[in-house]
Structures are given as C-alpha cells and as structure tokens.
Design an enzyme around this catalytic site. Structure first.
Site, PDB file in Angstrom:
ATOM      1  N   ARG A  43      28.323 -24.217  27.008  1.00  0.00           N
ATOM      2  CA  ARG A  43      29.225 -23.683  28.037  1.00  0.00           C
ATOM      3  C   ARG A  43      28.493 -22.961  29.157  1.00  0.00           C
ATOM      4  O   ARG A  43      28.975 -22.884  30.272  1.00  0.00           O
ATOM      5  CB  ARG A  43      30.230 -22.720  27.389  1.00  0.00           C
ATOM      6  CG  ARG A  43      31.483 -23.434  26.953  1.00  0.00           C
ATOM      7  CD  ARG A  43      32.452 -22.494  26.352  1.00  0.00           C
ATOM      8  NE  ARG A  43      31.805 -21.691  25.312  1.00  0.00           N
ATOM      9  CZ  ARG A  43      32.443 -20.970  24.424  1.00  0.00           C
ATOM     10  NH1 ARG A  43      33.753 -20.899  24.448  1.00  0.00           N
ATOM     11  NH2 ARG A  43      31.798 -20.274  23.508  1.00  0.00           N
ATOM     12  N   LYS A 152      24.217 -27.434   8.997  1.00  0.00           N
ATOM     13  CA  LYS A 152      24.908 -26.684   7.963  1.00  0.00           C
ATOM     14  C   LYS A 152      25.582 -25.463   8.584  1.00  0.00           C
ATOM     15  O   LYS A 152      25.188 -25.098   9.685  1.00  0.00           O
ATOM     16  CB  LYS A 152      23.943 -26.291   6.847  1.00  0.00           C
ATOM     17  CG  LYS A 152      22.745 -25.485   7.318  1.00  0.00           C
ATOM     18  CD  LYS A 152      22.207 -24.607   6.257  1.00  0.00           C
ATOM     19  CE  LYS A 152      23.136 -23.432   6.035  1.00  0.00           C
ATOM     20  NZ  LYS A 152      22.467 -22.262   5.471  1.00  0.00           N
ATOM     21  N   ASP A 239      25.194 -19.831   1.445  1.00  0.00           N
ATOM     22  CA  ASP A 239      24.059 -19.927   2.377  1.00  0.00           C
ATOM     23  C   ASP A 239      22.873 -20.678   1.764  1.00  0.00           C
ATOM     24  O   ASP A 239      22.189 -21.417   2.458  1.00  0.00           O
ATOM     25  CB  ASP A 239      23.619 -18.502   2.767  1.00  0.00           C
ATOM     26  CG  ASP A 239      22.584 -18.508   3.881  1.00  0.00           C
ATOM     27  OD1 ASP A 239      22.831 -19.180   4.900  1.00  0.00           O
ATOM     28  OD2 ASP A 239      21.525 -17.862   3.730  1.00  0.00           O
ATOM     29  N   HIS A 244      20.569 -25.913  -0.250  1.00  0.00           N
ATOM     30  CA  HIS A 244      19.133 -26.007  -0.536  1.00  0.00           C
ATOM     31  C   HIS A 244      18.806 -26.040  -2.035  1.00  0.00           C
ATOM     32  O   HIS A 244      18.045 -26.883  -2.499  1.00  0.00           O
ATOM     33  CB  HIS A 244      18.377 -24.851   0.118  1.00  0.00           C
ATOM     34  CG  HIS A 244      18.710 -24.662   1.567  1.00  0.00           C
ATOM     35  ND1 HIS A 244      18.954 -25.714   2.416  1.00  0.00           N
ATOM     36  CD2 HIS A 244      18.827 -23.550   2.345  1.00  0.00           C
ATOM     37  CE1 HIS A 244      19.215 -25.253   3.632  1.00  0.00           C
ATOM     38  NE2 HIS A 244      19.152 -23.945   3.606  1.00  0.00           N
ATOM     39  N   LYS A 334      17.752 -12.273  -0.642  1.00  0.00           N
ATOM     40  CA  LYS A 334      17.113 -11.753   0.567  1.00  0.00           C
ATOM     41  C   LYS A 334      16.532 -10.372   0.254  1.00  0.00           C
ATOM     42  O   LYS A 334      16.879  -9.763  -0.750  1.00  0.00           O
ATOM     43  CB  LYS A 334      18.144 -11.632   1.694  1.00  0.00           C
ATOM     44  CG  LYS A 334      18.710 -12.985   2.120  1.00  0.00           C
ATOM     45  CD  LYS A 334      18.832 -13.069   3.625  1.00  0.00           C
ATOM     46  CE  LYS A 334      19.398 -14.400   4.065  1.00  0.00           C
ATOM     47  NZ  LYS A 334      18.405 -15.363   4.484  1.00  0.00           N
TER      48      LYS A 334
HETATM   49  C1  BG6 Z   1      18.956 -21.271   6.048  1.00  0.00           C
HETATM   50  C2  BG6 Z   1      19.755 -20.052   5.682  1.00  0.00           C
HETATM   51  O1  BG6 Z   1      19.691 -22.443   5.793  1.00  0.00           O
HETATM   52  O2  BG6 Z   1      17.775 -21.304   5.291  1.00  0.00           O
HETATM   53  C3  BG6 Z   1      18.924 -18.792   5.901  1.00  0.00           C
HETATM   54  O3  BG6 Z   1      20.936 -19.984   6.482  1.00  0.00           O
HETATM   55  C4  BG6 Z   1      17.644 -18.886   5.169  1.00  0.00           C
HETATM   56  O4  BG6 Z   1      19.649 -17.636   5.486  1.00  0.00           O
HETATM   57  C5  BG6 Z   1      16.929 -20.196   5.503  1.00  0.00           C
HETATM   58  O5  BG6 Z   1      16.830 -17.790   5.549  1.00  0.00           O
HETATM   59  C6  BG6 Z   1      15.700 -20.385   4.653  1.00  0.00           C
HETATM   60  O6  BG6 Z   1      14.962 -21.463   5.143  1.00  0.00           O
HETATM   61  P1  BG6 Z   1      13.388 -21.507   4.984  1.00  0.00           P
HETATM   62  O7  BG6 Z   1      13.009 -22.846   5.535  1.00  0.00           O
HETATM   63  O8  BG6 Z   1      12.843 -20.363   5.753  1.00  0.00           O
HETATM   64  O9  BG6 Z   1      13.137 -21.379   3.525  1.00  0.00           O
END
Ligand code: BG6
Length: 486
Positions: A43, A152, A239, A244, A334
């Site tokens: 935008r 995602k 998340d 993952h 985290k």
């Molecule tokens: C993302 C999450 O998909 O992956 C984040 O939203 C996370 O919260 C990140 O920190 C981790 O990715 P990587 O590649 O740094 O392990």
C-alpha cells in the site's frame, strides 16, 4: 524462461530481511533465470527508486561483507514497485497491466509470493483469481502456469487451514501452490534425507528395535522482541510446533520415498502425520508441558495476564511398525540458554552390559545428534576404552561438520525450487491439515481447560526445572548441550 516474481507485502520485514537478500545472492551466483524481474506490491506510495533504496539499505544490513554495490546495481535494474491495496479488485487489474508491461509480450513464469500478514492470504488469492492472474488453462501449458507461494502461518487451527485451502483451491490447482516452511529449505534438514537414504548403515537400525527415543529441540536465545501482538495469539505451539517441528519429525520418521519427487516425498510425510493419534484432553494434560519466560508479559502488545506459552515440550507416538513404542519428544522455546536446533536419536543400551561393573558412572547409550543449526553437522556418541585404565570406558564422538564458509540461506533453495516448479520441500494441503489435527487438541487443552499448568522459567535457561522432572517420569533426560562454535 524468465520469471516475474510479484511480492505482496513488499514493504514488510520478511521481504527486506529474507526474500530480497536471497534473490540478490541467487543473482550473484548466476542462478536466477535470465531476465528474472521482481515486482513489489504494497500500500505504501513509492516509486521504483524509493523501493530500491529501501531494499538496498535492508540488504546491506543483512548481507554484510557479501554485499557489493556493483552487483546490487545490476540486480536492482530488474526490481520494480507497484502501489496497491489487496482489498481492491481494481488494484489487481492495474497490477496485471503492470506485469504485462514488464513482460512485454515475452513468456514468463509468474510467481506470486504472499509475504503479507496471514489475514491477507485469502483476499490476495481471491484478488489474483478475480483478475485472471491465476492463469489456469492459459496457453503455455503446465510449466508456464503461475505459482502462488504462501508464507506461514497457514491457518491458526484446522478449521481456518481448511478454509484457506478451500479458497486457494478455488483459484489455483494444488500443483501451483507452494506453502513455505523455511525449515525444509535448510541444508541440514535436507541432509537428514541424504543421511538416511544415501547410506546403507543407518536404515537397518532406524527403528524400534534399536532406537529408544528421539528428541527434537529448537531452542532460541532470542525472545519475542517486537512481535508481541502476533506471538501472544500464536504462542510456541502454533509458531514452531505445527510447522517446523512437525516437519523435522516427518523427515526423521518417514519411510524412504520411491524417488525424490514432490508427490512421493509428500506422500510419505503425510503417512507419518496420519499415524500420530491426536490426544484426548487427559493425554494432552499428561504428554505436554508448557511454560512462559519471566518478563514475557512486559513486552509491548502482550496481555499483562497472558497465559501464552513461550516454551513447550510434547511427547508424540508414531503408531506404525517402525516406531511403535518409541516416543518422539519435541521441545521448543524462546529466551533459552543458547540457539540450538537439533535432532537426537538415542539408541538402546546394549542387551548385555559386559563392562558396567567396572565403571564409576553408568555407560551412556549411543546417541546420534543431527545439529541443524548453528554448528551445522552430525555427531555420533560412542563408547571407547580409556587407554591404560583397565576396561574403563568413556564416551567419545565421531564428529562431522559442514565446513563450507557459509551455507546458503533456506530461502535461496526454496525460491529456486518455486522457479523450477519443484514442490518437494513445500507443504501440501493435506499435510498442513493433518498437522493441525494433532495440534488442535493440545491448544484446546491449554487454552480452554488450562491443563497442564503454565510454568514460569528464567531467561537464559533450558526451560523450567519441572520439564526435566516431566521427562524423568519416563526414565529419560534431555540433551541440554549448546553447540560449540568454531
Ligand atoms: C519462525 C518463527 O517461523 O521461525 C520465529 O515465527 C522463529 O518465531 C523462527 O524465531 C526460527 O527460525 P530459524 O530459521 O531462525 O530457526
């Protein structure tokens, strides 16, 4: 054939931090098809020059010493911008004219990359379809069919993922759809497949007969930072686990596919997810663990009584012949002690411990540790004799490190795969839905029934001590080791 890559969410964080640096690197390595152009859509009112200037600042910051002004200048010639609103059909019509003008009648593979917030995925898909940019049935056949890349999170539960899939399928065939999980773009994740299926020595022992359990850990040192609004609604389960960690579990547990081709690979992953039985509420209370780091509630746009978990551990069972009775422990958090993503395969103890009585401490079982990041590599813990000390045994390691100076970023590989139409490393519609089917009952137990209790942990730790006790109930312990960086 040249490509036209349209990025929605052009002024967003992901575009500047990941997508454009990855495209720049591919350009620098000469991997982008000749004539590839990038068109940003958002935008913010800007012209091409203003967007290029913004991107150059972001790219410099990301790429550090890898950034060359000269190469950037060449790359930026093919970078353009289109101001528009995803909510307005007429802006998609204008986008279509812009794309056609850039392509000047030449055939091109079109890629529409949704790097916006998830609330815009359905609208953007509908906008593309409405403007005829989905191009199904266009002259040029399947290879020229436009592709849609969806970032995602793909839904926030099973129902929303099903809804989004339905909208996407209204306008695009599944073969045009690329759902990103950037973990699959990591070299070390792909290397799991190579380790398992290009070596004859692992497959015979990769099963319940020899493996005691599997631990998959994705520990992050960083905290939630400025993503409070998103994170407080998502939490660690949505998340990190739904996408993952489930993908890591799939590549660890899947059967060998007949060939490395999208359909075959994804069929095997889907079978794994299908064997994981969703929890009853009682099982969710018993087989999951959740916690929040101290001070999380002080982040901007996080509720001051937030119950969102920033750390979790989940014990899953893969109910098939290969894995019956082998628990898979998944854990992520985290603000932990260090950044470490790893898969640890713990083998069973030898059936008869010949040397056990001569040891000061218990003999450790063999462990194969696949270090996804950082310190990318693999090590195998073995027992060996301490020289000149009778039959005393100690743990030693066979250590393999990827010693390349810099491994490519996940997005480089994934973008190339999109351009070549290879969806092996992307999640299919049924895969995403099956994964939500496993996550949903856990989220419901946590959010609706408040079980198990939410623990609090100190920053810079491996989570609360209670998580060690939770694991100890199964007679096992976590591998809490930070990778050694050279
Ligand atoms: C993302 C999450 O998909 O992956 C984040 O939203 C996370 O919260 C990140 O920190 C981790 O990715 P990587 O590649 O740094 O392990």
């Amino acid at each position: 054939m040249p490509s036209t890559i349209v990025i929605f969410g052009a002024s967003g964080d992901l575009t500047g931090r990941k997508l454009v640096p990855a495209l720049y690197r591919l350009h620098r390595k000469g991997r982008l098809p000749e004539g590839t152009r990038v068109l940003g859509f958002s935008r913010t009112a800007m012209d091409d020059e203003a967007w290029r200037a913004r991107l150059s600042t972001a790219a410099k910051e990301q790429l550090g010493g890898d950034f060359s002004q000269e190469v950037w200048r060449e790359f930026a010639k093919n970078v353009h911008y289109h101001a528009g609103d995803i909510e307005r059909a007429e802006d998609f019509a204008a986008l279509k004219s812009h794309v056609e003008k850039l392509e000047a009648g030449q055939m091109a593979t079109r890629v529409f990359y949704l790097a916006t917030g998830p609330e815009f995925f359905e609208k953007a898909t509908g906008g593309l379809g409405g403007a005829g940019l989905n191009g199904v049935g266009q002259a040029g056949g399947e290879t020229a069919a436009p592709r849609i890349v969806i970032e995602k999170p793909f839904g926030s539960d099973l129902a929303s993922a099903q809804r989004l899939n339905a909208v996407v399928h209204e306008f695009f065939h599944e073969r045009q759809v690329f759902r990103i999980d950037h973990y699959l773009g990591k070299e070390t994740v792909q290397n799991i497949l190579v380790l398992r299926f290009a070596n004859a020595i692992f497959e015979p022992i990769w099963n319940r007969r020899y493996i005691d359990h599997v631990q998959i850990t994705a520990a992050e040192e960083g905290d939630v930072g400025r993503r409070g609004a998103y994170y407080d609604a998502a939490g660690v389960l949505r998340d990190m686990f739904q996408n993952h960690l489930m993908q890591l579990l799939c590549v660890t547990a899947m059967e060998p596919p007949s060939r490395f081709e999208a359909g075959a690979v994804r069929n095997e992953k889907v079978k794994v997810l299908d064997t994981i039985r969703p929890f009853t509420p009682e099982e969710a209370a018993r087989f999951t663990f959740r916690a929040q780091y101290e001070g999380y509630r002080k982040h901007e746009r996080v509720a001051n009584d937030s119950q969102t978990a920033t750390f979790a551990a989940v014990r899953l069972g893969v109910d098939n012949w290969r894995w019956q009775g082998v628990p898979f422990y998944l854990r992520s958090g985290k603000a932990m002690d260090c950044r470490s993503t790893q898969i640890m395969i713990q083998f069973r103890q030898p059936p008869h411990l010949l040397f056990a009585s001569r040891q000061e401490s218990a003999i450790q079982p063999n462990r194969l540790v696949i270090q996804i990041q950082p310190a990318e590599g693999i090590y195998l813990q073995l027992q060996s004799k301490v020289p000149d000390a009778g039959m005393k045994v100690r743990t030693t390691e066979l250590d393999f490190r990827f010693c390349e100076r810099r491994l490519p970023e996940a997005y480089e590989r994934l973008l190339l795969d999109v351009l070549s139409g290879d969806a092996s490393l992307f999640a299919r519609a049924d895969e995403v839905e099956l994964s939500w089917r496993i996550i949903d009952p856990i989220a419901r137990a946590w959010e609706e029934q408040g079980v198990p209790p939410l623990h609090i942990y100190e920053r810079g730790t491996w989570g609360p001590a209670e998580c060690g006790a939770w694991m100890a109930q199964d007679g096992r312990e976590w591998l809490d080791v930070c990778p050694v960086l050279h």
